[in-house]
Design an enzyme around this catalytic site. Structure first.
Site, mmCIF file in Angstrom:
data_model
loop_
_atom_site.group_PDB
_atom_site.id
_atom_site.type_symbol
_atom_site.label_atom_id
_atom_site.label_comp_id
_atom_site.label_asym_id
_atom_site.label_seq_id
_atom_site.Cartn_x
_atom_site.Cartn_y
_atom_site.Cartn_z
ATOM 1 N N ARG A 46 0.842 -1.199 0.000
ATOM 2 C CA ARG A 46 0.000 0.000 0.000
ATOM 3 C C ARG A 46 0.875 1.245 0.000
ATOM 4 O O ARG A 46 2.089 1.164 0.154
ATOM 5 C CB ARG A 46 -0.955 -0.004 1.201
ATOM 6 C CG ARG A 46 -0.172 -0.228 2.502
ATOM 7 C CD ARG A 46 -0.674 0.474 3.661
ATOM 8 N NE ARG A 46 -0.630 1.908 3.508
ATOM 9 C CZ ARG A 46 0.476 2.648 3.611
ATOM 10 N NH1 ARG A 46 1.659 2.101 3.837
ATOM 11 N NH2 ARG A 46 0.405 3.966 3.483
ATOM 12 N N GLY A 47 0.169 2.412 -0.175
ATOM 13 C CA GLY A 47 0.901 3.663 -0.372
ATOM 14 C C GLY A 47 1.044 3.814 -1.884
ATOM 15 O O GLY A 47 1.483 2.874 -2.560
ATOM 16 N N ALA A 48 0.649 4.990 -2.393
ATOM 17 C CA ALA A 48 0.542 5.152 -3.851
ATOM 18 C C ALA A 48 1.815 4.747 -4.619
ATOM 19 O O ALA A 48 1.749 3.918 -5.538
ATOM 20 C CB ALA A 48 0.122 6.592 -4.161
ATOM 21 N N ARG A 89 -7.803 -1.303 -6.875
ATOM 22 C CA ARG A 89 -8.043 -0.084 -6.076
ATOM 23 C C ARG A 89 -8.117 1.105 -7.034
ATOM 24 O O ARG A 89 -7.270 1.225 -7.934
ATOM 25 C CB ARG A 89 -6.909 0.156 -5.052
ATOM 26 C CG ARG A 89 -6.859 -0.871 -3.940
ATOM 27 C CD ARG A 89 -5.898 -0.433 -2.839
ATOM 28 N NE ARG A 89 -6.498 0.518 -1.926
ATOM 29 C CZ ARG A 89 -5.824 1.178 -0.978
ATOM 30 N NH1 ARG A 89 -4.528 0.993 -0.856
ATOM 31 N NH2 ARG A 89 -6.429 2.011 -0.167
ATOM 32 N N GLN A 196 -2.849 3.016 9.684
ATOM 33 C CA GLN A 196 -1.518 3.101 9.046
ATOM 34 C C GLN A 196 -0.561 3.977 9.859
ATOM 35 O O GLN A 196 0.650 3.764 9.847
ATOM 36 C CB GLN A 196 -1.638 3.684 7.624
ATOM 37 C CG GLN A 196 -2.275 2.760 6.614
ATOM 38 C CD GLN A 196 -3.777 2.964 6.527
ATOM 39 O OE1 GLN A 196 -4.422 3.390 7.476
ATOM 40 N NE2 GLN A 196 -4.350 2.658 5.384
ATOM 41 N N ASP A 237 -2.388 10.530 -2.909
ATOM 42 C CA ASP A 237 -2.737 9.389 -3.772
ATOM 43 C C ASP A 237 -3.064 9.835 -5.177
ATOM 44 O O ASP A 237 -2.927 9.078 -6.132
ATOM 45 C CB ASP A 237 -3.913 8.622 -3.177
ATOM 46 C CG ASP A 237 -3.438 7.826 -1.970
ATOM 47 O OD1 ASP A 237 -3.392 8.401 -0.869
ATOM 48 O OD2 ASP A 237 -3.051 6.661 -2.163
ATOM 49 N N ASN A 247 -5.989 12.111 -0.458
ATOM 50 C CA ASN A 247 -5.088 11.364 0.430
ATOM 51 C C ASN A 247 -5.965 10.652 1.463
ATOM 52 O O ASN A 247 -7.198 10.769 1.447
ATOM 53 C CB ASN A 247 -4.068 12.310 1.087
ATOM 54 C CG ASN A 247 -2.962 11.547 1.801
ATOM 55 O OD1 ASN A 247 -2.366 10.643 1.231
ATOM 56 N ND2 ASN A 247 -2.712 11.861 3.063
ATOM 57 N N LYS A 248 -5.346 9.913 2.324
ATOM 58 C CA LYS A 248 -6.065 9.086 3.311
ATOM 59 C C LYS A 248 -7.181 9.863 4.001
ATOM 60 O O LYS A 248 -7.013 11.035 4.349
ATOM 61 C CB LYS A 248 -5.040 8.576 4.328
ATOM 62 C CG LYS A 248 -5.564 7.682 5.414
ATOM 63 C CD LYS A 248 -6.386 6.508 4.925
ATOM 64 C CE LYS A 248 -5.703 5.668 3.879
ATOM 65 N NZ LYS A 248 -6.659 4.771 3.152
HETATM 66 O O1 MRU Z 1 -4.942 3.154 1.799
HETATM 67 P P1 MRU Z 1 -3.468 3.417 1.789
HETATM 68 O O2 MRU Z 1 -2.785 2.980 3.033
HETATM 69 O O3 MRU Z 1 -2.819 2.881 0.523
HETATM 70 O O4 MRU Z 1 -3.366 5.000 1.725
HETATM 71 C C1 MRU Z 1 -2.090 5.579 1.656
HETATM 72 C C2 MRU Z 1 -2.081 7.052 1.708
HETATM 73 O O5 MRU Z 1 -3.101 7.701 1.751
HETATM 74 C C3 MRU Z 1 -0.724 7.699 1.614
HETATM 75 O O6 MRU Z 1 -0.704 8.894 2.323
HETATM 76 C C4 MRU Z 1 -0.401 7.991 0.148
HETATM 77 O O7 MRU Z 1 -0.596 6.855 -0.643
HETATM 78 C C5 MRU Z 1 0.986 8.483 -0.018
HETATM 79 S S1 MRU Z 1 2.211 7.245 0.243
HETATM 80 C C6 MRU Z 1 3.703 7.958 -0.104
#
Ligand code: MRU
Length: 346
Positions: A46-48, A89, A196, A237, A247-248
């Site tokens: 996970r994480g973009a 996703r 997270q 994201d 973002n999250k």
């Molecule tokens: O659902 P996730 O854990 O994939 O969400 C991640 C985020 O929102 C991060 O802040 C984003 O992807 C940036 S990661 C460098």
């Protein structure tokens, strides 16, 4: 341990299963399309940026399993795999960006023998990975110019090495500064419902011996009001052409609070997360996830009535006007973002 590891001798792709952290650091093998889809969907990776890197290697590994009559057939099957992975996703643009980069390369290489196309696909996956390491390093350098020794920084979700390749985006300046002997006080929002911040950000910073304090999401106001926060750093994201940023879930609330207290709010991310095809945040698809994540996950017993209605959007969009700067590998964009972001791609 590397969060994403392609082993050339075995032609196998391994990831650290982030859903098990911080209790267990375990590598798992992603060998079939279904395992890859599941790993992205269930946030094992996970994480973009990390999703994009992983998707590149996934598509390469799948390409080596294709049994095709000719190149057209090969490309056709490759695109089917890409479409399948892309449906795991919707919000982080890096997933479709990386898959498109791989399939476009295959199409451009159409005249070459299949084995050579596959070799080029592996190189492309490696390029995506290595470029991310370089971008994170440069983002970290730019981000470090925004803070000074001793500053308090609030962050939401996880945008560290696990979510990228190395350093991370939002955590990059903090980790780079630490390497250079600087000290920061970091406040990590736990980030409900998938935690997270608690499971990954506090784990990464604690391991790196950064002064990190974990707070519940609803405590951000208190630490800001107490005067403990000098800047907010978050990842992204998908950034729309006008600077609106997905973002999250919860990020927008943090930005509104920061504005109230006059605290600068920075978004840090590579240009692969900027999507000029999305005009504004309204064009960004927001993933909705299983209500069970709110009601049961991480609790010993269910913490809500079985049949209660839930709304579980995984991301929100922060309006561009709340963002003080967008820190990319090519520099810091300032408002108006419709101009500064477009310039980045020229
Ligand atoms: O659902 P996730 O854990 O994939 O969400 C991640 C985020 O929102 C991060 O802040 C984003 O992807 C940036 S990661 C460098």
């Amino acid at each position: 341990m590397e969060n994403i590891r392609y082993d050339e001798n075995e032609n196998k792709l391994y990831i650290i299963d982030q859903s098990l952290l911080p209790n267990e650091e375990r590598e798992i093998l992603l060998d079939t399309a279904e395992q890859m889809f599941d790993a992205i969907k269930k946030l094992k990776v996970r994480g973009a940026p990390a999703i994009g890197i992983c998707a590149g290697y996934c598509l390469y590994v799948l390409s080596t399993k294709i049994n095709a009559k000719n190149t057209d057939d090969f490309i056709n099957q490759l695109e089917k795999y890409a479409d399948y992975l892309n449906s795991s996703r919707p919000t982080a643009v890096n997933l479709s960006w990386a898959l498109r980069r791989m399939t476009s390369l295959a199409k451009k290489n159409k005249a070459l023998p299949m084995e050579e196309i596959k070799r080029n696909l592996l190189q492309c996956a490696r390029d995506i990975h290595n470029e991310d390491i370089d971008m994170c390093r440069r983002i970290s350098e730019h981000g470090l110019t925004l803070i000074k020794n001793g500053d308090g920084i609030l962050t939401h979700c996880n945008a560290g090495p696990l979510a990228t390749s190395k350093y991370g985006t939002a955590l990059g300046p903090i980790l780079l500064g630490k390497e250079r002997g600087m000290e920061f006080r970091v406040y990590a929002d736990e980030t409900r419902p998938l935690l997270q911040g608690a499971r990954l950000t506090s784990y990464e910073l604690y391991k790196a011996e950064v002064d990190v304090t974990l707070i519940c999401d609803n405590m951000a106001n208190t630490v800001m009001k107490n005067g403990w926060i000098d800047a907010v750093f978050v990842g992204c994201d998908r950034v729309a052409a006008n600077g609106d940023t997905a973002n999250k879930i919860g990020t927008c609330g943090v930005a509104i609070l920061a504005k109230h207290y006059g605290i600068p709010f920075y978004v840090l991310g590579p240009t692969s997360t900027i999507d000029l095809n999305c005009k504004t945040g309204a064009d960004i698809e927001i993933e909705e996830r299983d209500p069970e994540e709110i009601k049961k996950m991480f609790y010993e017993k269910p913490m809500a009535p079985e049949g209660v209605k839930c709304f579980n959007p995984a991301f929100d969009v922060t309006d561009a006007e709340l963002i003080s700067g967008i820190v990319t590998q090519n520099g810091i964009c300032r408002p108006p973002y419709s101009e500064s972001l477009t310039k980045l791609f020229k």
